[in-house]
Structures are given as C-alpha cells and as structure tokens.
Motif scaffolding. Structure first.
Motif, short mmCIF file in Angstrom:
data_model
loop_
_atom_site.label_atom_id
_atom_site.label_comp_id
_atom_site.label_asym_id
_atom_site.label_seq_id
_atom_site.Cartn_x
_atom_site.Cartn_y
_atom_site.Cartn_z
N ASP A 1 0.82 -1.21 0.00
CA ASP A 1 0.00 0.00 0.00
C ASP A 1 0.86 1.26 0.00
O ASP A 1 0.47 2.29 -0.57
N ALA A 2 2.02 1.20 0.65
CA ALA A 2 2.89 2.36 0.75
C ALA A 2 3.86 2.47 -0.42
O ALA A 2 4.63 3.43 -0.49
N GLY A 3 3.84 1.51 -1.34
CA GLY A 3 4.64 1.61 -2.55
C GLY A 3 5.90 0.77 -2.60
O GLY A 3 6.66 0.85 -3.56
N GLY A 4 6.15 -0.06 -1.57
CA GLY A 4 7.32 -0.93 -1.58
C GLY A 4 6.97 -2.34 -2.03
O GLY A 4 5.84 -2.64 -2.40
N LEU A 5 7.96 -3.22 -1.98
CA LEU A 5 7.76 -4.62 -2.33
C LEU A 5 7.65 -5.44 -1.05
O LEU A 5 8.62 -5.58 -0.30
N GLY A 6 6.48 -5.98 -0.79
CA GLY A 6 6.30 -6.87 0.35
C GLY A 6 6.80 -8.27 0.02
O GLY A 6 6.72 -8.71 -1.12
N SER A 7 7.32 -8.95 1.03
CA SER A 7 7.87 -10.29 0.84
C SER A 7 7.34 -11.21 1.93
O SER A 7 7.20 -10.80 3.08
N PHE A 8 7.08 -12.46 1.58
CA PHE A 8 6.59 -13.44 2.54
C PHE A 8 7.53 -14.64 2.54
O PHE A 8 7.73 -15.27 1.51
N GLY A 9 8.11 -14.95 3.70
CA GLY A 9 8.98 -16.11 3.82
C GLY A 9 8.16 -17.38 3.92
O GLY A 9 7.44 -17.58 4.90
N VAL A 10 8.26 -18.26 2.91
CA VAL A 10 7.43 -19.47 2.86
C VAL A 10 8.26 -20.74 2.98
O VAL A 10 7.77 -21.84 2.72
N HIS A 11 9.51 -20.62 3.41
CA HIS A 11 10.41 -21.78 3.41
C HIS A 11 9.95 -22.89 4.34
O HIS A 11 10.34 -24.05 4.17
N HIS A 12 9.13 -22.57 5.34
CA HIS A 12 8.68 -23.56 6.31
C HIS A 12 7.35 -24.19 5.92
O HIS A 12 6.85 -25.06 6.64
N LEU A 13 6.78 -23.78 4.79
CA LEU A 13 5.44 -24.22 4.42
C LEU A 13 5.46 -25.39 3.44
O LEU A 13 6.27 -25.44 2.52
N ALA A 14 4.53 -26.32 3.64
CA ALA A 14 4.31 -27.38 2.67
C ALA A 14 3.70 -26.77 1.41
O ALA A 14 3.15 -25.66 1.45
N PRO A 15 3.80 -27.47 0.26
CA PRO A 15 3.34 -26.88 -1.01
C PRO A 15 1.93 -26.31 -0.99
O PRO A 15 1.70 -25.20 -1.47
N GLN A 16 0.96 -27.04 -0.44
CA GLN A 16 -0.41 -26.53 -0.45
C GLN A 16 -0.54 -25.28 0.42
O GLN A 16 -1.24 -24.32 0.05
N ALA A 17 0.14 -25.25 1.55
CA ALA A 17 0.11 -24.07 2.40
C ALA A 17 0.75 -22.88 1.69
O ALA A 17 0.31 -21.73 1.85
N LEU A 18 1.78 -23.13 0.90
CA LEU A 18 2.40 -22.07 0.11
C LEU A 18 1.40 -21.50 -0.89
O LEU A 18 1.27 -20.27 -1.03
N LEU A 19 0.68 -22.38 -1.58
CA LEU A 19 -0.33 -21.92 -2.54
C LEU A 19 -1.45 -21.15 -1.85
O LEU A 19 -1.93 -20.13 -2.35
N ASP A 20 -1.85 -21.62 -0.68
CA ASP A 20 -2.90 -20.93 0.07
C ASP A 20 -2.44 -19.53 0.49
O ASP A 20 -3.22 -18.57 0.45
N THR A 21 -1.17 -19.42 0.88
CA THR A 21 -0.63 -18.12 1.27
C THR A 21 -0.62 -17.15 0.10
O THR A 21 -0.98 -15.97 0.24
N ALA A 22 -0.21 -17.64 -1.06
CA ALA A 22 -0.21 -16.79 -2.26
C ALA A 22 -1.62 -16.29 -2.57
O ALA A 22 -1.82 -15.12 -2.96
N ALA A 23 -2.62 -17.15 -2.39
CA ALA A 23 -4.01 -16.75 -2.64
C ALA A 23 -4.45 -15.66 -1.66
O ALA A 23 -5.13 -14.70 -2.04
N LEU A 24 -4.06 -15.80 -0.41
CA LEU A 24 -4.40 -14.78 0.59
C LEU A 24 -3.74 -13.44 0.27
O LEU A 24 -4.34 -12.37 0.45
#
Length: 374
Positions: free
Chosen positions: A52-75
């Motif tokens: 919202d403020a104009g930067g690049l947000g990042s989410f660390g997903v290294h601990h997530l199983a594949p489906q949880a990673l996909l769910d996070t991307a959807a959120l």
C-alpha cells in the motif's frame, strides 16, 4: 544518480517517484523491499501494508508445505493487487542435517532438557518429521506465480530459473560475498541482494561457511556493484533514510529492511518479540547457531548464553530448528524473551516506528531530503 537526475523524478517534492531498476522492473513507487521474514514471522497484513505504501512486500514461505504455500499466495492476492515476493531457502551443504543417529539425538536432548523442563514440556521421543521438500516447494511457487521469487542459501536449479523467465517471474537471490554475487549473475538470476554482516536473522552464505563472509554492507555493496551487471539491492543495518541514501549513493538500486519491519505491529512476531527490539539490550546482538543449527544474528539472551559453549555439538539445520521449535513457541506463550530467538540486525537502536506505513514514510522523507541536498 541523485535528486532529479535519475534516482528521484518529480515535478514537485511530494508527488514524484523514485527511478531505479528495482522500481522500473516492478512498477514500485519506492525502491524498498521488505525483508522476507522466515519461520512464521511474515504476515499477509505486513506484505499488504508495504504494498500500500509503494514498496515490495515479501513473505517467507520456506517452512510451508506446497499446499500451504499456494494458500498463502491466494491470501496475498486477495489482500493486494500489487507485486509481492515469495521467499524460499535453497538446499545448502553448510550445517544441513536432516538425519540424526541415536547417540547424537540422545546427547542433543540432554543439552536441551533443562529448557524443556523449565517450560513444562515433555522431551520428544523421536527426531522430528521431515522438513518440506525444497523441490516440491519450488514447483508450488511456480504454480503460485508471484511477481518475484526471492531465495537465499544458494541458487535454484537451471530449469527452475528458465521456467521463471518463461512465466515472467523476476528472480532475486542473496549474496554475502562478491563470489556469491558473481555466481548468481552467472546462473541468470535477475537481481540480487547484497547482505551485509549487520543483518538480522540467518547469514545466507552458500559458497563458503558464513564465518568467511562477515563483510559489512558498506564495504560489500560497492564491491558487488562493481563486480556484476545485474541490479543490486543493499541489505543489513539499514533502518532509516540515512542508510537508504548511503546505499543508493554506493550504487544500490534499492534497499531491503528486515528488522525495521519485524518490529511493526503488522508482522507476525509476538508482542514480546517486537517490544524487545525497542529495548536497550537490542543493541547487543550475537551470531549464534543454538536456535536453528545455522549461523544467525539475534539479541544476546539467556538461551544463547547457556548453550554457546556447546553450539558446535548441536545438530545442524533443519534438525535443530525442529527440536527447538516447541521450546520457542512455549517461550512466546509464557512471555519469556530470555528463552526466545530474538532475531535482530545491528540497526535496532535506530528503530522509531511501529507500523509499516510510518517506517516507509520516514525512510523516504529522510532519504529524499539527504539526496536533495546533494
């Protein structure tokens, strides 16, 4: 490039935009990356606030199983239409240990038993379950198709990088030395983060043991900029506009902040952990392996003090990280910061703000003013 000559383009002081390779490639307003906080410290709210403020947000997903990673991307997509990065850890030979012999397991439990007992926890009867498979995580990330695939501890396989190019996913690696920066460029990675030794959390070295690459950012950054042709982002010890301006003057096309965003109310860090970053003891950080099995920078506390003399007897990552996970969760639940992994860079003494929008506004205003004087 300075004020009105490349880095900053504006008709008025308040309505312009920053002009760097990072902002151009991703359509960002600010050349700022929110560091990908690992181990469950990232949040959709933080990524959205940075976007919202104009930067690049990042989410660390290294601990997530594949489906949880996909769910996070959807959120994340439900929260923002802006570009965001998903971050994975690559397999790394240094301190990598997924299996443990019974004798070492028993010895490890003996060393950790006082903490389990102090927190009222039962000792595990067997080694922890397997960590998510990195190749399966990469396949899920390609399916999720974020704007940016950022990664640490190495370089993805050639076929993954090729598919990123085909899908229009920008790749962003991390280097702690000039040699690692050159390796990333040679592999075809689009951009890289030069990570100075001041940075909090894990040291992301992959060509040599991390102790060989403890180079401060303002020594590392200009050497990396001179050594490669791809855009470089500066990280490590940056928490205000002075650090941002200095990094840009040294040739960075953007900056990455971790500790400053970890301290924000939008992060998934506990209130106790966020508060610790504003305490005087936050200036006392240490590089240690006792929490995860890999070298990482955090606030010196009792847990580190009690185990530092035996840290090389402990197993490597991800085994030790799994064995201490329940301890860390219990310490958070019981508000025991002396037993928590309080990741922090050496810039904690510069923190002034507790929400992402305020961090970015202050960062931009101060850097803009400093560059404008030049």
């Amino acid at each position: 490039m300075l004020w009105n000559t490349g880095l900053w383009n504006t008709g008025t002081r308040n309505t312009g935009s920053w002009d760097t390779e990072l902002t151009r490639r991703l359509g960002l307003r600010l050349p700022v990356v929110q560091g990908p906080l690992g181990g469950g410290l990232s949040s959709v709210a933080l990524v959205g606030a940075v976007a919202d403020a104009g930067g690049l947000g990042s989410f660390g997903v290294h601990h997530l199983a594949p489906q949880a990673l996909l769910d996070t991307a959807a959120l994340l997509r439900a929260r923002t239409s802006a570009p965001f990065a998903l971050n994975l850890w690559m397999p790394c030979a240094y301190r990598q240990q997924k299996h443990i012999e019974p004798v070492q397991f028993a010895r490890t439990l003996e060393l950790l038993a006082p903490f389990y007992d102090e927190l009222g926890l039962a000792l595990p009867e067997a080694p922890p379950a397997a960590w998510p498979d990195e190749r399966e995580q990469m396949e899920a990330l390609l399916e999720a198709r974020p704007a940016v695939f950022s990664f640490v501890f190495g370089i993805p396989p050639d076929d993954v990088l090729r598919r990123c190019r085909q899908l229009g996913i920008l790749t962003l690696g991390a280097a702690t030395t000039v040699a690692e920066a050159r390796a990333l460029e040679a592999a075809g990675v689009d951009m890289l983060v030069a990570s100075g030794a001041e940075a909090g959390g894990h040291r992301v070295a992959f060509l040599e043991p991390p102790e060989r690459g403890l180079i401060g950012l303002f020594a590392l950054l200009p050497q990396v900029v001179d050594a490669v042709q791809i855009p470089v982002i500066g990280a490590g010890g940056i928490a205000d506009g002075r650090g941002m301006a200095a990094a840009l003057l040294l040739g960075a096309q953007g900056v990455q902040l971790g500790t400053a965003f970890l301290a924000c109310e939008e992060s998934a860090a506990s209130a106790v952990q966020r508060a610790s970053l504003f305490q005087p003891q936050a200036s006392d950080t240490v590089l240690t392996r006792v929490f995860s099995g890999r070298l990482a920078r955090g606030i010196h506390n009792e847990f580190v003090e009690r185990l530092q003399t035996v840290e090389h007897s402990l197993p490597g990552y991800p085994l030790l990280n799994s064995l201490t996970a329940e301890l860390k969760r219990a310490a958070v639940a019981r508000q025991r910061p002396e037993l928590m992994s309080l990741w922090s860079g050496q810039s904690a003494g510069l923190l002034r703000h507790r929400n992402a929008g305020a961090v970015l506004a202050a960062l931009e205003g101060q850097a803009q003013a400093l560059l404008g004087r030049l």
